[in-house]
Design a protein around this motif. Sequence first.
Motif, PDB file in Angstrom:
ATOM      1  N   ASP A 366      62.465  77.285   2.072  1.00  0.00           N
ATOM      2  CA  ASP A 366      61.536  76.225   2.434  1.00  0.00           C
ATOM      3  C   ASP A 366      60.133  76.821   2.341  1.00  0.00           C
ATOM      4  N   PRO A 367      59.362  76.493   1.331  1.00  0.00           N
ATOM      5  CA  PRO A 367      58.057  77.149   1.150  1.00  0.00           C
ATOM      6  C   PRO A 367      57.120  76.966   2.337  1.00  0.00           C
ATOM      7  N   LEU A 368      57.091  75.770   2.904  1.00  0.00           N
ATOM      8  CA  LEU A 368      56.177  75.524   4.021  1.00  0.00           C
ATOM      9  C   LEU A 368      56.531  76.386   5.230  1.00  0.00           C
ATOM     10  N   ARG A 369      57.854  76.537   5.503  1.00  0.00           N
ATOM     11  CA  ARG A 369      58.250  77.306   6.681  1.00  0.00           C
ATOM     12  C   ARG A 369      58.055  78.809   6.464  1.00  0.00           C
ATOM     13  N   ILE A 370      58.365  79.302   5.265  1.00  0.00           N
ATOM     14  CA  ILE A 370      58.124  80.718   4.993  1.00  0.00           C
ATOM     15  C   ILE A 370      56.621  81.009   5.003  1.00  0.00           C
ATOM     16  N   ARG A 371      55.836  80.081   4.496  1.00  0.00           N
ATOM     17  CA  ARG A 371      54.370  80.244   4.582  1.00  0.00           C
ATOM     18  C   ARG A 371      53.928  80.273   6.039  1.00  0.00           C
ATOM     19  N   GLN A 372      54.555  79.443   6.874  1.00  0.00           N
ATOM     20  CA  GLN A 372      54.235  79.461   8.302  1.00  0.00           C
ATOM     21  C   GLN A 372      54.572  80.819   8.919  1.00  0.00           C
ATOM     22  N   VAL A 373      55.704  81.407   8.512  1.00  0.00           N
ATOM     23  CA  VAL A 373      56.080  82.729   9.027  1.00  0.00           C
ATOM     24  C   VAL A 373      55.039  83.771   8.613  1.00  0.00           C
ATOM     25  N   LEU A 374      54.662  83.763   7.346  1.00  0.00           N
ATOM     26  CA  LEU A 374      53.672  84.725   6.861  1.00  0.00           C
ATOM     27  C   LEU A 374      52.332  84.543   7.578  1.00  0.00           C
ATOM     28  N   ASP A 375      51.908  83.294   7.776  1.00  0.00           N
ATOM     29  CA  ASP A 375      50.653  83.044   8.489  1.00  0.00           C
ATOM     30  C   ASP A 375      50.729  83.547   9.921  1.00  0.00           C
ATOM     31  N   ASN A 376      51.871  83.332  10.578  1.00  0.00           N
ATOM     32  CA  ASN A 376      52.015  83.805  11.962  1.00  0.00           C
ATOM     33  C   ASN A 376      51.925  85.321  12.040  1.00  0.00           C
ATOM     34  N   LEU A 377      52.594  86.021  11.112  1.00  0.00           N
ATOM     35  CA  LEU A 377      52.562  87.482  11.139  1.00  0.00           C
ATOM     36  C   LEU A 377      51.145  88.008  10.867  1.00  0.00           C
ATOM     37  N   LEU A 378      50.455  87.408   9.906  1.00  0.00           N
ATOM     38  CA  LEU A 378      49.089  87.851   9.606  1.00  0.00           C
ATOM     39  C   LEU A 378      48.136  87.505  10.751  1.00  0.00           C
ATOM     40  N   THR A 379      48.288  86.321  11.319  1.00  0.00           N
ATOM     41  CA  THR A 379      47.441  85.939  12.442  1.00  0.00           C
ATOM     42  C   THR A 379      47.693  86.850  13.627  1.00  0.00           C
ATOM     43  N   ASN A 380      48.942  87.226  13.850  1.00  0.00           N
ATOM     44  CA  ASN A 380      49.265  88.140  14.943  1.00  0.00           C
ATOM     45  C   ASN A 380      48.540  89.481  14.753  1.00  0.00           C
ATOM     46  N   ALA A 381      48.472  89.954  13.496  1.00  0.00           N
ATOM     47  CA  ALA A 381      47.760  91.202  13.226  1.00  0.00           C
ATOM     48  C   ALA A 381      46.263  91.062  13.500  1.00  0.00           C
ATOM     49  N   ALA A 382      45.722  89.871  13.214  1.00  0.00           N
ATOM     50  CA  ALA A 382      44.290  89.663  13.437  1.00  0.00           C
ATOM     51  C   ALA A 382      43.967  89.501  14.918  1.00  0.00           C
ATOM     52  N   VAL A 383      44.827  88.828  15.657  1.00  0.00           N
ATOM     53  CA  VAL A 383      44.556  88.537  17.057  1.00  0.00           C
ATOM     54  C   VAL A 383      44.633  89.789  17.918  1.00  0.00           C
ATOM     55  N   HIS A 384      45.578  90.678  17.593  1.00  0.00           N
ATOM     56  CA  HIS A 384      45.848  91.813  18.472  1.00  0.00           C
ATOM     57  C   HIS A 384      45.237  93.117  17.974  1.00  0.00           C
ATOM     58  N   THR A 385      44.282  93.034  17.057  1.00  0.00           N
ATOM     59  CA  THR A 385      43.599  94.233  16.585  1.00  0.00           C
ATOM     60  C   THR A 385      42.094  94.000  16.615  1.00  0.00           C
ATOM     61  N   PRO A 386      41.329  95.046  16.772  1.00  0.00           N
ATOM     62  CA  PRO A 386      39.861  94.877  16.763  1.00  0.00           C
ATOM     63  C   PRO A 386      39.349  94.606  15.355  1.00  0.00           C
ATOM     64  N   ALA A 387      38.089  94.140  15.288  1.00  0.00           N
ATOM     65  CA  ALA A 387      37.462  93.832  13.990  1.00  0.00           C
ATOM     66  C   ALA A 387      37.389  95.098  13.137  1.00  0.00           C
ATOM     67  N   GLY A 388      37.603  94.903  11.848  1.00  0.00           N
ATOM     68  CA  GLY A 388      37.563  96.020  10.917  1.00  0.00           C
ATOM     69  C   GLY A 388      38.900  96.707  10.713  1.00  0.00           C
ATOM     70  N   THR A 389      39.940  96.294  11.433  1.00  0.00           N
ATOM     71  CA  THR A 389      41.260  96.917  11.288  1.00  0.00           C
ATOM     72  C   THR A 389      41.851  96.539   9.938  1.00  0.00           C
ATOM     73  N   GLU A 390      42.385  97.530   9.252  1.00  0.00           N
ATOM     74  CA  GLU A 390      42.997  97.291   7.955  1.00  0.00           C
ATOM     75  C   GLU A 390      44.375  96.662   8.114  1.00  0.00           C
ATOM     76  N   VAL A 391      44.625  95.661   7.271  1.00  0.00           N
ATOM     77  CA  VAL A 391      45.905  94.954   7.248  1.00  0.00           C
ATOM     78  C   VAL A 391      46.448  95.024   5.831  1.00  0.00           C
ATOM     79  N   SER A 392      47.757  95.214   5.707  1.00  0.00           N
ATOM     80  CA  SER A 392      48.368  95.304   4.379  1.00  0.00           C
ATOM     81  C   SER A 392      49.644  94.487   4.334  1.00  0.00           C
ATOM     82  N   VAL A 393      49.935  93.953   3.133  1.00  0.00           N
ATOM     83  CA  VAL A 393      51.164  93.193   2.886  1.00  0.00           C
ATOM     84  C   VAL A 393      51.801  93.768   1.641  1.00  0.00           C
ATOM     85  N   GLU A 394      53.103  94.072   1.729  1.00  0.00           N
ATOM     86  CA  GLU A 394      53.821  94.648   0.605  1.00  0.00           C
ATOM     87  C   GLU A 394      55.101  93.865   0.365  1.00  0.00           C
TER      88      GLU A 394
END
Length: 478
Positions: A366-394
Amino acid sequence: MTGRLRRTYRRLRLGTRLALGLGVLSLVVFAVVGTALTTYMRDYLEAQLGDQMKLVQVLQSKDAQVHGVVQRQPYYGWYTAVYDVSGDSAVLRRPADVPADTRALTALAETMAHSDTDLRRTVRIDGKGTYRLQACEVEPGVVLVSAAPMADVQATVRQLITVQVVAFVLALLALVVFGRAMLRRGLKPLSDMAHTAHGIASHNLTGSAARLPLRDDGRSGGPEVEELRTAFNTMLEHIDGSLAVRAEAEQRLRRFVADASHELRTPLMSVRGYADLFQYAAANAPGERDRHLARLRAEAARMGLLLDDLLLLARLDAAEVETPLRMEDADLVELVRQAADAFRAGHPDRPLTVTTGPDAVPLRLDPLRIRQVLDNLLTNAAVHTPAGTEVSVEVSVSSGTAWVGVADSGPGVPAADRERVFDRFYRVDKARSRDRGGSGLGLAVARSLVRAHGGTVALTGEPGATVFTLGIPLGRRD
């Protein structure tokens, strides 16, 4: 009386009832065996007596032919008589050794006069007892009748019956007593099961008291009882596990309801507060009213998102027939790139690196739901880290599974919290505000959606590194 005995029998223990049943069955067997043995012995003794009478009659017939009379008495208590049956009735010749009551001997001699074969008959002679009579024709018109007492045969049979009765009674008593002891020992495992069942009735399903020990000391009751014991223990383990799962589910439900109520109370209080402002301060400046309306809409939108997430989790948990997933063929790499673009637009202060292979990764999802999962994981990285923190997706493929790893170089998640980060309404930082930290449902929704696709999501990391790994099987075709 019969009904009382039946009720008394039903109140007896199983071992006693089995012993009594075994005793009754043995009694029937003993009676059949004893009757057959007694009948055989009586027939054998009578046949022996008949053979003796034949021998005696051969000797007496020679005497009767030579001397006209029987010269000697063969055995003590035996009688012999020679009858002339040439006339209308049998006439006893003299001398003769006969009892006082000769009616039975005379009747047999008269019957012999009209028969061509030797006759035998068992009769009772008054004053003498039971006798075995045998008649044979010595010469034409002359019949020899011999009478042998049956007292010895009857005495032997009575003695045999007495011995059998005594032996059978003793054997029956021994069988009941020792059989009951052996049955009680053999039924001991069943008694243990009954004791354990009583413990279960008192709500004791834990510990060794609620399990039957497996024995190999020869007192287990046999393989059948051992199988029953194992099945009983397995059943108790299943019941114990089911009750534990049920208790955990109830506890989780209570915690979920409490957390949901707590999470909804904040936006509801905000909505009510701003509504009161409009009621009691209707003449506010237009700019202030616009700010209040914007805040009111934000709280309503936040509450709507929270309710949407709760509804989605409920539908996934209930495994509804109409699944919330809409499966189609899609490229996982393309979905990762779209999520990365959205993350860069929303969080320009956090550098993002995306690593994919040269080929697409087609999946049924389900593209919409998998996209929702990816957005949640990326948003979680942004919310719980300070500005300038490097984020990577592989993105990678191995062992028949497509993998997506979302990593950041932030402070990391403490080891004590890694097992619970996917729980609903759970926050690692308890002091974080809800505006910044979210509702605590993002990772729970992500895990439920990935599981609905047949995949897994896990958290690994250490201080300075946090990695969420998402895996979806390549061969899934829903």
